[in-house]
Design a protein around this motif. Structure first.
Motif, short mmCIF file in Angstrom:
data_model
loop_
_atom_site.label_atom_id
_atom_site.label_comp_id
_atom_site.label_asym_id
_atom_site.label_seq_id
_atom_site.Cartn_x
_atom_site.Cartn_y
_atom_site.Cartn_z
N GLU A 199 0.83 -1.22 0.00
CA GLU A 199 0.00 0.00 0.00
C GLU A 199 0.85 1.25 0.00
OE1 GLU A 199 -2.89 0.01 3.22
OE2 GLU A 199 -3.26 2.15 2.96
N GLY A 200 0.26 2.35 -0.46
CA GLY A 200 0.81 3.68 -0.24
C GLY A 200 2.07 4.01 -1.02
N PRO A 201 2.04 4.00 -2.37
CA PRO A 201 3.25 4.31 -3.14
C PRO A 201 3.66 5.78 -3.02
CG PRO A 201 1.34 4.19 -4.60
CD PRO A 201 0.88 3.75 -3.24
N THR A 202 4.96 6.02 -3.12
CA THR A 202 5.48 7.39 -3.20
C THR A 202 6.66 7.37 -4.17
OG1 THR A 202 6.44 9.24 -1.94
CG2 THR A 202 6.99 7.03 -1.17
N TRP A 203 6.79 8.42 -4.99
CA TRP A 203 7.77 8.45 -6.08
C TRP A 203 9.11 8.96 -5.61
CZ3 TRP A 203 6.66 6.75 -11.03
CH2 TRP A 203 5.30 6.59 -11.35
N SER A 204 10.20 8.38 -6.14
CA SER A 204 11.53 8.96 -5.96
C SER A 204 11.55 10.30 -6.69
CB SER A 204 12.60 8.03 -6.52
OG SER A 204 12.49 7.93 -7.94
N PRO A 205 12.51 11.19 -6.32
CA PRO A 205 12.53 12.52 -6.94
C PRO A 205 12.62 12.47 -8.47
CG PRO A 205 14.00 12.45 -5.05
CD PRO A 205 13.50 11.05 -5.25
N ASN A 206 13.25 11.44 -9.02
CA ASN A 206 13.38 11.38 -10.48
C ASN A 206 12.33 10.49 -11.13
OD1 ASN A 206 14.21 8.81 -9.84
ND2 ASN A 206 16.17 8.93 -10.93
N GLY A 207 11.40 9.96 -10.34
CA GLY A 207 10.31 9.19 -10.93
C GLY A 207 10.70 7.79 -11.42
N ARG A 208 11.87 7.29 -11.00
CA ARG A 208 12.33 5.98 -11.46
C ARG A 208 12.08 4.86 -10.45
NH1 ARG A 208 12.37 5.03 -16.52
NH2 ARG A 208 13.09 6.87 -17.62
N VAL A 209 11.82 5.25 -9.19
CA VAL A 209 11.68 4.27 -8.11
C VAL A 209 10.42 4.61 -7.32
CG1 VAL A 209 12.82 3.22 -6.10
CG2 VAL A 209 14.20 4.16 -7.97
N ILE A 210 9.77 3.59 -6.80
CA ILE A 210 8.60 3.80 -5.95
C ILE A 210 8.86 3.14 -4.61
CG2 ILE A 210 6.20 3.06 -5.60
CD1 ILE A 210 5.78 3.55 -8.60
N MET A 211 8.62 3.91 -3.54
CA MET A 211 8.66 3.33 -2.20
C MET A 211 7.22 3.11 -1.74
SD MET A 211 10.89 4.68 1.09
CE MET A 211 12.41 4.85 0.16
N PHE A 212 7.00 2.08 -0.93
CA PHE A 212 5.66 1.78 -0.44
C PHE A 212 5.81 0.99 0.85
CE2 PHE A 212 5.58 -2.77 -1.55
CZ PHE A 212 6.65 -2.85 -2.43
N PHE A 213 4.71 0.55 1.46
CA PHE A 213 4.87 -0.34 2.61
C PHE A 213 4.14 -1.64 2.38
CE2 PHE A 213 0.87 -0.29 5.05
CZ PHE A 213 0.23 0.86 4.58
N ARG A 214 4.73 -2.69 2.96
CA ARG A 214 4.20 -4.06 2.84
C ARG A 214 3.93 -4.58 4.23
NH1 ARG A 214 6.99 -8.31 -1.07
NH2 ARG A 214 5.56 -7.18 -2.45
N GLU A 215 2.70 -4.99 4.48
CA GLU A 215 2.32 -5.50 5.80
C GLU A 215 2.11 -7.00 5.69
OE1 GLU A 215 -0.15 -2.80 7.74
OE2 GLU A 215 -0.40 -4.02 9.55
#
Lengths: 440, 163
Positions: A385-401
């Motif tokens: 859930e909850g994606p967020t973009w790296s500053p350059n738009g190449r990587v996505i951070m999110f959380f996994r429960e």
């Protein structure tokens, strides 16, 4: 061989903005558009230390630079044990044959000097096979405490020169640190470097806090807190920790995000059980309602040019993603696959939307174009859930429960190609990450 | 407090105990050793345990089902008899949804309970609502046995008791 190295000098405590490269300067290039299968082999012999205690910083800085670059999945480190020669003198000519024979395509050399509390880092990047500099040498000067940022700046410069795209290493992540059992979780706001270093807590565990988001300059965050007894959006300065409620009126507010210029906050407000989207002008506190009707409208996110808003709504019967003008107006549905879609986030490049998809009892992080075409799912698990973009738009951070009575969340990152999935280290459980832009 | 009211309330308790299954989750004492006759029918404990403070909802729904309506009728009756209490209605969701959506869904559930209690004669001003989304699960396993108990509203009665 070109030996002249132009060093860009910068003021103490500041960081250099390097000069644009000449178009002819970068014959070595790794194409990352379609995802890299074979990482580029690179070598970074330990940076040369000058001055008392500089050696330790030189070691650490070299290591952080290499961790950044190899962590991107685009580069492979040729370990020091395979090096034929080291670099003892930053200004001496490079023995390219030594690096060519171990198949290092790019070579990073550097020097670290200590002078009191001040640290100076310089580096050069070489195309080994062309036997030439890749761009100008650069120098960064700052206080010792900022040594990790200087390493990230070097790695960003190398990444930019070798990929043709801006980097993402000198950036921060704000997230929710979680502790305790599942039915009595304690949540705290926390901030850290993108790689998990320099973790710092911003709140205590007395109130539930949720989903922090950075302002464009990363100096402030907006988030939801239960400190008044109900969910309310707050704005906090991450250095002074001063905070204020954004909306003193009745009703519950949550899901805040800054506008790209930082002047407004978009959020959802619930009155009499109905959740709609509003914009608040930070300077005046003026609140404008953008949606109405009995359906749920929440999780809004601006396009980078500020002209449009993507959000989720169940107006069609199920949670789906819609786009509307930032001034309000008729929303257009863009998600049409099976299942439910939520938590849309516009990419920094403006061309994609990241989202959470729930389908068949599984959760996915995915990306689609802003018109909903080209949907690609990057992950799958019990709860992503909850994606967020790296500053350059190449990587996505999110959380996994994880599932079950002992289930708990952790932060992960994944390339938008779906490759390079990995956990991001946090001291406790972690959820609701938000990635800053590149720091200034 | 009058003795007439107390007698009526105890009759209601006996009537409830005749029902075999417990559709309301965290209702009624027994397993924790509280016997129904020991509770003062004017106590908050009586409201929480004997009547039941928790209404359950179907997946992704905020409409009240029959069991929920039956319970809320009793809650309304008790609350009308104890008018000085302040009432907070919590709305909760199970873990199978995204955070923001679950906050909105919990708010809907709390509002559905609030509306129903108002339709039974309670004044709006006494009933506050809050959503916890998926932040405060009651049960912690990750299957329907737990999820069905976490999709709930809880009517939390605080403050001075009616006299």
């Amino acid at each position: 061989m070109k030996l002249f190295v132009k060093i860009a000098f910068v003021a103490l405590m500041g960081f250099a903005v390097y000069a644009p490269l000449s178009p002819l300067a970068a014959p070595l290039r790794i194409e990352i558009t379609e995802g890299v299968i074979e990482p580029m082999p690179i070598a970074a012999p330990k940076f040369v230390g000058r001055g008392n205690g500089a050696g330790r910083y030189a070691n650490e800085i070299t290591q952080v630079i290499m961790d950044d670059l190899t962590g991107s999945g685009l580069f492979r480190e040729i370990p020091a044990s395979a090096h034929i020669s080291g670099i003892d003198n930053f200004d001496a000519p490079i023995q390219f044959s030594d690096w060519k024979s171990i198949n290092a395509q790019a070579l990073i050399t550097g020097a670290v000097a200590l002078n009191g509390d001040q640290i100076t880092v310089k580096f050069r990047l070489f195309d080994v096979f062309a036997q030439s500099d890749l761009g100008e040498g650069l120098q960064f000067v700052a206080t010792k405490g900022s040594w990790r940022r200087m390493a990230h700046k070097v790695a960003d410069a190398v990444y930019a020169r070798l990929t043709g795209e801006t980097g993402y290493f000198d950036s921060r992540v704000v997230y929710i640190s979680e502790e305790g059992p599942k039915n009595a979780r304690q949540k705290r706001l926390a901030i850290m470097d993108y790689d998990g270093a320099n973790n710092r807590f911003l709140t205590d565990a007395n109130s539930i806090v949720l989903a922090p988001r950075f302002s464009p300059n990363a100096k402030e965050i907006v988030y939801t807190s239960y400190e008044t007894g109900m969910p309310k959006v707050f704005l906090m300065n991450v250095d002074t920790l001063k905070r204020r409620s954004l909306d003193e009126q009745p009703g519950m507010t949550f899901a805040p995000r800054f506008s790209p210029d930082g002047s407004r906050v978009i959020l959802s407000l619930t009155e009499r059980g109905n959740t709609d989207i509003y914009i608040i002008e930070l300077a005046t506190g003026q609140k404008t309602r953008l949606t109405s009707g009995a359906s749920i409208e929440t999780a809004p996110s601006f396009s980078p040019d500020g002209s449009q808003i993507v959000f989720e709504s169940d107006r069609g019967g199920k949670q789906q993603i819609y786009v509307m003008p930032a001034t309000g107006g008729t929303p257009k549905r863009i998600s049409f696959g099976k299942g439910s879609y939520g938590t849309p986030v516009w990419s920094p490049r403006g061309d994609s939307i990241a989202f959470t998809k729930i389908s068949g009892g599984r959760f996915h992080i995915g990306v689609m174009r802003t018109d909903g075409s080209n949907e690609r799912l990057l992950t799958a698990s019990f709860l992503d859930e909850g994606p967020t973009w790296s500053p350059n738009g190449r990587v996505i951070m999110f959380f996994r429960e994880t599932a079950g009575a002992r289930g708990a969340p952790s932060l992960y990152s994944v390339d938008i190609t779906g490759r390079n999935l990995k956990q991001v280290k946090t001291p406790n459980f972690g959820s609701d990450p938000a990635w800053s832009r590149l720091l200034k | 407090m009058t003795s007439v009211k107390a007698v009526v309330a105890i009759v209601a308790v006996l009537g409830l105990s005749a029902c075999g299954d417990d559709p309301f989750g965290k209702n009624k004492g027994g397993s924790d050793g509280i016997t129904q006759s020991n509770l003062d029918p004017h106590s908050i404990a009586y409201f929480n345990e004997t009547i039941g403070d928790t209404v359950l909802f179907d997946v992704d729904q905020s409409t009240l089902n029959e069991a929920g309506i039956a319970l809320l009728n009793q809650q309304a009756e008790w609350l009308l008899e104890h008018p000085v209490n302040s009432v907070l209605i919590e709305g909760h969701a199970d873990e199978q949804g995204t955070r923001e959506y679950n906050l909105a869904l919990g708010a809907r559930r709390a509002a559905a309970v609030q509306s129903y209690l108002v339709s039974r004669g309670l004044t709006d001003a006494r009933l506050r609502t809050i959503t916890y989304g998926k932040e405060r699960p009651l049960e912690i396993c990750s299957d329907e046995a737990c999820w069905s108990k976490n999709r709930r509203s809880v009517t939390v009665v605080t403050g001075g008791l009616g006299s």
